[in-house]
Scaffold this active site. Structure first.
Site, PDB file in Angstrom:
ATOM      1  N   HIS A 377     -31.304  40.524 -10.122  1.00  0.00           N
ATOM      2  CA  HIS A 377     -30.651  41.863 -10.199  1.00  0.00           C
ATOM      3  C   HIS A 377     -30.400  42.100 -11.790  1.00  0.00           C
ATOM      4  CE1 HIS A 377     -29.470  42.605  -6.136  1.00  0.00           C
ATOM      5  NE2 HIS A 377     -29.209  41.391  -6.004  1.00  0.00           N
ATOM      6  N   LYS A 568     -18.684  53.319 -12.901  1.00  0.00           N
ATOM      7  CA  LYS A 568     -19.251  51.963 -13.159  1.00  0.00           C
ATOM      8  C   LYS A 568     -18.535  51.082 -13.939  1.00  0.00           C
ATOM      9  CE  LYS A 568     -23.054  54.259 -13.928  1.00  0.00           C
ATOM     10  NZ  LYS A 568     -24.287  53.996 -13.140  1.00  0.00           N
ATOM     11  N   ARG A 569     -19.284  49.739 -13.809  1.00  0.00           N
ATOM     12  CA  ARG A 569     -18.723  48.488 -14.848  1.00  0.00           C
ATOM     13  C   ARG A 569     -19.027  49.236 -16.267  1.00  0.00           C
ATOM     14  NH1 ARG A 569     -22.118  44.099 -16.310  1.00  0.00           N
ATOM     15  NH2 ARG A 569     -23.476  44.847 -14.855  1.00  0.00           N
ATOM     16  N   LYS A 574     -24.667  50.498 -20.314  1.00  0.00           N
ATOM     17  CA  LYS A 574     -24.758  51.844 -19.367  1.00  0.00           C
ATOM     18  C   LYS A 574     -24.162  53.070 -20.151  1.00  0.00           C
ATOM     19  CE  LYS A 574     -23.427  48.873 -15.257  1.00  0.00           C
ATOM     20  NZ  LYS A 574     -24.561  49.132 -14.431  1.00  0.00           N
ATOM     21  N   THR A 675     -26.567  51.537  -7.735  1.00  0.00           N
ATOM     22  CA  THR A 675     -26.453  52.046  -6.265  1.00  0.00           C
ATOM     23  C   THR A 675     -25.460  53.285  -6.275  1.00  0.00           C
ATOM     24  OG1 THR A 675     -24.650  50.391  -5.858  1.00  0.00           O
ATOM     25  CG2 THR A 675     -26.822  50.003  -5.055  1.00  0.00           C
ATOM     26  N   LYS A 679     -25.438  56.858  -3.867  1.00  0.00           N
ATOM     27  CA  LYS A 679     -24.318  57.240  -3.341  1.00  0.00           C
ATOM     28  C   LYS A 679     -23.984  58.814  -3.714  1.00  0.00           C
ATOM     29  CE  LYS A 679     -22.407  52.577  -3.467  1.00  0.00           C
ATOM     30  NZ  LYS A 679     -21.663  51.786  -4.197  1.00  0.00           N
TER      31      LYS A 679
END
Length: 834
Positions: A377, A568-569, A574, A675, A679
């Site tokens: 992952h 998100k984290r 990111k 993911t 969504k």
């Protein structure tokens, strides 16, 4: 009864589980709810915000799940089904009540039963705590996988850890993240059933020695160990209206004895329970801080605890049904390793088969390599876990012996394939040599698995051509891609019921089990009446989120604003930093009198790992900038920046339906899949993103004209790295220069000198791994294109509908079919014949 007698009872066809199913009517639910409230829980009166009506409703629903659960397990035994054990350190389940009601088709009955008691289902459901069993995308994906496997009737058991405190609750003080224990089990977890009779013993420490058995064979045993009990707690996982209920088995740790009575009687109370407390620490908290030696040891203990308990459980069940004959074991079992965390399962299965069941090395290795499958992952090398040989030897000496033997045999195979290539051998060795030799866990997973998959097309390609290239050249047939997905039952049908009803009214309800049918919405994308309904639902969802933000963040947001969301984290790759730089750019435009800015609410949420200092700096950065923007009278109706605290699954169920714009802005080549992007797309948000992870496939599915692309590609980043000069980029861009001037003049930290220096230094750093400055101009230009489209409500709505219509391939139902067709090869369960 013992596990053996339970199994025997089911084989003999005893009538304990063959009674008719409980009724699903409102009257029946009300009767069972009141029964459990008064008799199971011993309560007389309902008090405000009491969790007991919620618990009673759960017990009433669970009764109906258990009927189907038993029949599912009997059907698996009857058919001797091939099964999968899905091992994951995370299962981010969120709240379970609404999902169970949806899948059992009980929502209306439960709602009507509560209304007769003067209550609302929504209020009762709010009493449920998010199960603290995961952190981010990895755990949420695992939860979606379980839902889809049950819906597809696939015999898959989830194996995880029952963390007592989960991740942590996050609250913000003076812009900084403060962590508090997540006591999610404070009021119990009524969904679970403890299976104490199935406890397994897990060994740590000690030493290994050789002996000769009574057949004259040389054997090895692990002695002098400090043992821990793994206690299983089972949670039912219902399929969507199909009578199948699978199992999530969560392990909690306990000492093998409660306390030392002799020490207790001598007055040494602390030492008397020390062993018990040390054992229970293993499942106390999710992801202990791995920056300390104690944290690293605890994390390795967790990983081995999960792998050993799960494998022992599978072997126990096998032997009860087949004796100690393992001829067909590999044909009937598969273990899917969800990321590198459970990789130690490769060596542990070898140990169990050889030391406990007395198979030879070759036979044990053949079984291991035919049953293990590994999902990677991450593209971040630091996330491919490595443990020091010294730690491994102290904690798991017998496992280390086996890893060395696996490595010796593997290196021999590499040497035969590439004679004399010492550099390749060093690169591929399971042991990384150096001042402190390390065990490479991802390599152990690859060597011991028959399937290795990435989770998006780009991710899998980069694994094969980058991180795992040597292994791909040796075993290309083992590598494959399985693009991630999400379950539409939770992430559309349950969390966005008004939109779900609108969609069903146009194309029917079969999309809930076949998301490809959303393609039928394309025919209605230009229908103005349908567009109006679509916009009204989005506005209502935004109004609902705005009320929660006002309550939790004390910020007023106009639902007419564009809701620009990145949740998100918190991690540098990111690039929440890039998002905030754009917010500062918009702030600068407004302060200079630009009235053409589209009103926008930028909503950012996520948690930083407790030991990740830079991620915590990012949270401080977001909140400092937000404080200045939100206090300005000039920005009141044009720009809001909000940090949404304590982001979790339940929060996402609120945020996702309200988002207009989905920020998927990681540095290209760093995000495995994502993911959240799926969504948001499923709920009609448009995506602004790089060509990273599953963004590539999302853009391909919806069409490039309906996706706001920006940023360097993977190849362009590689080319730019050698000459990367962010200061020159900043100097050449007036907008960027103004943004940095505001930052560097302490405009956002007037009374906190130097607090934002780490952020500034990271942006200007020529060795910035995430190349934030390189993508600033492209990001700002893409955001201008976003503004241009948002000014045209009909065109924006049309694109929103088309995004939902194109989301069919991103269902985990499709993902699980791919896993099953290419890796698992399971036969669906038929509980109706049980």
């Amino acid at each position: 009864m013992t596990a053996t007698s339970d199994t025997h009872a089911s084989r003999q066809g005893f009538n304990l589980i063959q009674t008719p199913n409980l009724e699903m009517s409102t009257d029946a639910i009300l009767e069972d709810l009141t029964h459990h409230f008064s008799r199971t829980l011993g309560r007389r009166a309902v008090r405000t915000k009491s969790p007991f009506i919620y618990q009673a409703l759960v017990y009433a629903v669970r009764d109906r799940l258990i009927e189907r659960w038993n029949r599912t397990n009997v059907a698996m035994e009857r058919d001797d089904s091939r099964r999968v054990g899905y091992m994951s350190l995370e299962f981010l389940m969120g709240r379970l009540l609404n999902n169970a009601l949806l899948n059992l088709e009980l929502s209306d009955a439960a709602s009507e039963a509560l209304e007769r008691l003067g209550m609302h289902l929504e209020d009762v459901a709010d009493c449920e705590h998010d199960a603290g069993l995961g952190n981010g995308g990895l755990g949420r994906l695992a939860a979606c996988f379980l839902d889809s496997c049950a819906t597809l009737k696939l015999p898959v058991v989830g194996y995880g850890i029952r963390y007592q405190y989960g991740m942590f609750h996050q609250h913000i003080e003076d812009g900084r993240q403060i962590e508090e224990p997540d006591m999610w089990l404070r009021h119990g977890f009524p969904w679970e059933i403890e299976r104490i009779e199935l406890a397994q013993t897990i060994r740590f420490g000690g030493f290994s020695d050789s002996y000769t058995d009574h057949h004259g064979n040389l054997r090895v045993r692990w002695r002098g160990t400090h043992d821990v009990l793994a206690i299983p707690h089972d949670v039912p996982i219902p399929g969507y209206r199909n009578e199948v209920v699978n199992t999530l088995r969560l392990w909690s740790a306990s000492g093998t004895s409660e306390f030392d009575l002799e020490e207790f009687n001598a007055g040494d109370y602390a030492d008397a329970v020390a062993a018990k407390n040390a054992a229970e620490n293993i499942t106390m908290v999710l992801y202990p801080n791995a920056t300390t030696e104690t944290g690293r040891e605890l994390r390795l203990r967790q990983q081995y605890f999960l792998a050993s308990a799960s494998l022992q459980d599978t072997l126990r069940d096998w032997c009860e049904r087949h004796g100690r004959n393992f001829d067909d074991f590999a044909a009937k079992n598969c273990f899917q390793l969800n990321d590198t965390h459970p990789a130690v399962a490769v060596a542990e299965l070898m140990r169990l088969l050889m030391d406990e069941y007395h198979l030879g090395w070759d036979e044990a290795w053949e079984i291991t390599c035919r049953t293990m499958a590994y999902t990677n992952h991450t593209l971040l090398p630091e996330a491919l876990e490595k443990w020091s040989v010294s730690l491994f030897g102290r904690l798991l000496p017998r496992i280390l012996d086996i890893i060395y033997e696996i490595n010796a045999r593997f290196i021999g195979e590499v040497g035969q394939r590439w004679p004399g290539d010492e550099q390749r051998i060093a690169r591929m060795s399971l042991i990384e040599e150096g001042p402190e030799p390390m065990v490479r866990m991802a390599y152990l997973a690859i060597v011991g698995s028959f399937s290795i998959n990435g989770v998006a097309a780009l991710h899998s390609e980069l694994l094969q051509q980058g991180l795992f290239r040597d292994f791909f050249e040796l075993w290309p047939e083992r590598f494959n891609n399985k693009t991630n997905g999400v379950t539409q039952r939770r992430w559309l049908a349950a969390c966005n019921p008004d939109l779900a009803r609108l969609i069903t009214g146009k194309i029917g309800s079969n999309w809930v089990v076949n998301l490809d049918e959303l393609e039928g919405l394309r025919a209605h994308a230009d229908d103005q009446a349908f567009q109006t309904s679509w916009r009204n639902i989005k506005y209502a969802n935004k109004s609902r989120l705005a009320k929660v933000i006002h309550k939790r963040c004390h910020q007023s947001i106009d639902p007419a604003m564009m809701f620009d969301v990145q949740v998100k984290r918190i991690h540098e790759y990111k690039r929440q930093i890039l998002n905030v730089l754009h917010a500062i750019h918009l702030y600068d435009r407004i302060m200079r009198g630009d009235n053409d800015v589209v009103p926008r609410a930028i909503i950012i949420g996520g948690k930083a790992a407790p030991g990740y200092v830079m991620a915590k700096n990012v949270i401080k950065f977001i909140n400092n900038v937000a404080r200045v923007i939100n206090r300005s009278s000039l920005t009141k109706d044009k720009l809001r920046l909000v940090f949404f605290p304590d982001y979790n699954v339940t929060a996402m169920e609120l945020i996702c339906p309200a988002a207009d714009l989905s920020e998927q802005i990681s540095t290209a080549g760093k995000e495995a899949s994502g993911t959240g992007n799926m969504k948001f797309m499923m709920n009609g948000a448009l995506t602004i993103g790089t060509l990273d992870g599953a963004n590539v496939e999302i853009r391909e599915a919806v069409g490039e004209e309906h996706f706001f692309l920006f940023g360097l590609t993977v190849d362009e980043i590689a080319t730019r790295r050698a000459s990367y000069d962010p200061s020159s980029i900043i100097a050449a861009d007036q907008d960027f220069s103004r943004v940095m001037k505001l930052l560097e003049s302490s405009h956002f930290n007037q009374f906190e000198p130097g607090v934002l220096d780490p952020i500034i230094q990271s942006i200007r750093n020529p060795h910035d791994e995430w190349m934030t400055a390189a993508d600033f101009r492209s990001f700002v230009d893409a955001q201008s294109r976003v503004e241009a489209v948002y000014k045209d409500p009909q065109e924006w709505t049309r694109k929103s509908i088309l995004n939902t219509a194109a989301s069919g391939r991103f269902s985990t139902d499709r993902t699980m079919r791919d896993y099953n067709n290419d890796i698992w090869q399971l036969t669906p369960i038929d509980p109706d014949r049980a």
